[in-house]
Enzyme design. Structure first.
Site, short mmCIF file in Angstrom:
data_model
loop_
_atom_site.label_atom_id
_atom_site.label_comp_id
_atom_site.label_asym_id
_atom_site.label_seq_id
_atom_site.Cartn_x
_atom_site.Cartn_y
_atom_site.Cartn_z
N SER A 93 0.92 -1.31 -0.02
CA SER A 93 0.05 -0.09 -0.05
C SER A 93 0.99 1.26 0.14
O SER A 93 2.02 0.99 0.50
CB SER A 93 -0.92 -0.10 1.11
OG SER A 93 -1.54 1.24 1.48
N TYR A 117 -0.98 -0.08 10.21
CA TYR A 117 -1.34 -0.80 8.87
C TYR A 117 -0.05 -0.54 7.81
O TYR A 117 0.66 -1.71 7.36
CB TYR A 117 -2.38 -0.27 8.21
CG TYR A 117 -2.84 -0.54 6.83
CD1 TYR A 117 -3.29 -1.81 6.38
CD2 TYR A 117 -2.61 0.24 5.88
CE1 TYR A 117 -3.50 -2.36 5.11
CE2 TYR A 117 -2.81 -0.18 4.47
CZ TYR A 117 -3.44 -1.40 4.11
OH TYR A 117 -3.74 -1.48 2.91
N LYS A 147 2.94 -3.12 6.37
CA LYS A 147 2.97 -3.52 4.98
C LYS A 147 4.37 -3.30 4.85
O LYS A 147 4.92 -4.02 3.87
CB LYS A 147 2.14 -2.50 4.25
CG LYS A 147 0.70 -2.81 4.21
CD LYS A 147 0.13 -4.10 3.36
CE LYS A 147 -1.26 -4.11 3.25
NZ LYS A 147 -1.68 -5.45 2.57
#
Ligand SMILES: NC(=O)c1ccc[n+]([C@@H]2O[C@H](COP(=O)([O-])OP(=O)(O)OC[C@H]3O[C@@H](n4cnc5c(N)ncnc54)[C@H](O)[C@@H]3O)[C@@H](O)[C@H]2O)c1
Length: 203
Positions: free
Chosen positions: A127, A151, A155
């Site tokens: 992402s 998050y 990632k």
């Protein structure tokens, strides 16, 4: 060629499964079999010419990764994730699925390959959350990763794992830093960027 899609019940997973299943090929290779996995068995898209198996597998549970690696799929799309907003709210779950689950998959593939040669193409959905802000436009390939969310950190760490497992020859890995993909059909999910879809979909 055998394709395994993990996270096949999600927005991108469903579209990918339908597109690959209908075309029957990936690049120059005919797809002979598809395995679709998600926490609950994902739907099999209609109008598919390729043999498909759909199964439930939670990558955060022990043995699930081994079971998936045992399929020895030629190409693995790893799309399973706890999305950004939820990973921020639920710290434990985000790390368990997004980081530990990804490592468990890579480890299971490495162990599978230590028994009998196996180096699958491993496509990881990363992402743009790996970047902090502000960032230049365009962002160069070597721009420093300074994520601002759990998050994004999960990632970024998974990208590093993927790079190392690729360097060591355990997988043929590629990570793709996806931007916000709109419009998400149906109910909103817990992605922090979900408002983009909301602006366009809700009216
Ligand atoms: N959609 C976007 O805008 C966007 C942007 C950047 C990155 N991504 C990444 O792309 C991938 C797919 O995104 P999406 O929009 O389809 O998300 P989604 O939430 O629709 O799909 C993710 C899927 O992962 C599954 N999953 C969650 N935990 C799991 C577990 N423990 N075991 C197995 N499956 C599990 C979910 O059930 C879900 O079906 C994700 O990795 C996401 O982080 C998406």
């Amino acid at each position: 060629m055998h394709i395994l899609i993990i996270g096949a019940g999600g927005m991108i997973g469903r579209k990918l499964a339908a597109t690959l299943g209908r075309s029957g090929s990936l690049g120059d290779h005919a797809i002979t079999r598809m395995t679709l996995a998600d926490v609950a068995a994902p739907p099999v898209p209609a109008g598919i010419s390729v043999p498909v198996e759909a199964l439930a597998a939670d990558i955060s549970e022990s043995r699930a990764a081994e079971a998936l690696a045992a399929f020895r799929a030629d190409v693995i799309f790893h799309l399973a994730a706890i999305v950004s907003g939820e990973a921020e709210r639920n710290f434990d779950l985000g790390y368990r699925v997004n980081l530990d689950g990804t490592r468990a998959l890579l480890e299971a593939i490495r162990r599978e390959g230590s028994r009998q040669a196996y180096i699958p193409r491993f496509v990881f959905s990363s992402s743009i959350a790996v970047y902090g802000s502000p960032f230049p436009d365009p962002i160069p390939d070597d721009y420093v990763l300074a994520p601002l969310t759990s998050y994004g950190v999960q990632k970024a760490m998974s990208e590093l794992l993927l790079a190392d497992y690729s360097r060591r020859g355990f997988v043929d890995g590629i990570g793709i830093r996806l931007p916000t993909i709109v419009i998400r059909p149906g109910a909103p999910n817990a992605a922090a960027s979900g408002f983009f879809s909301g602006i366009l979909r809700e009216p």
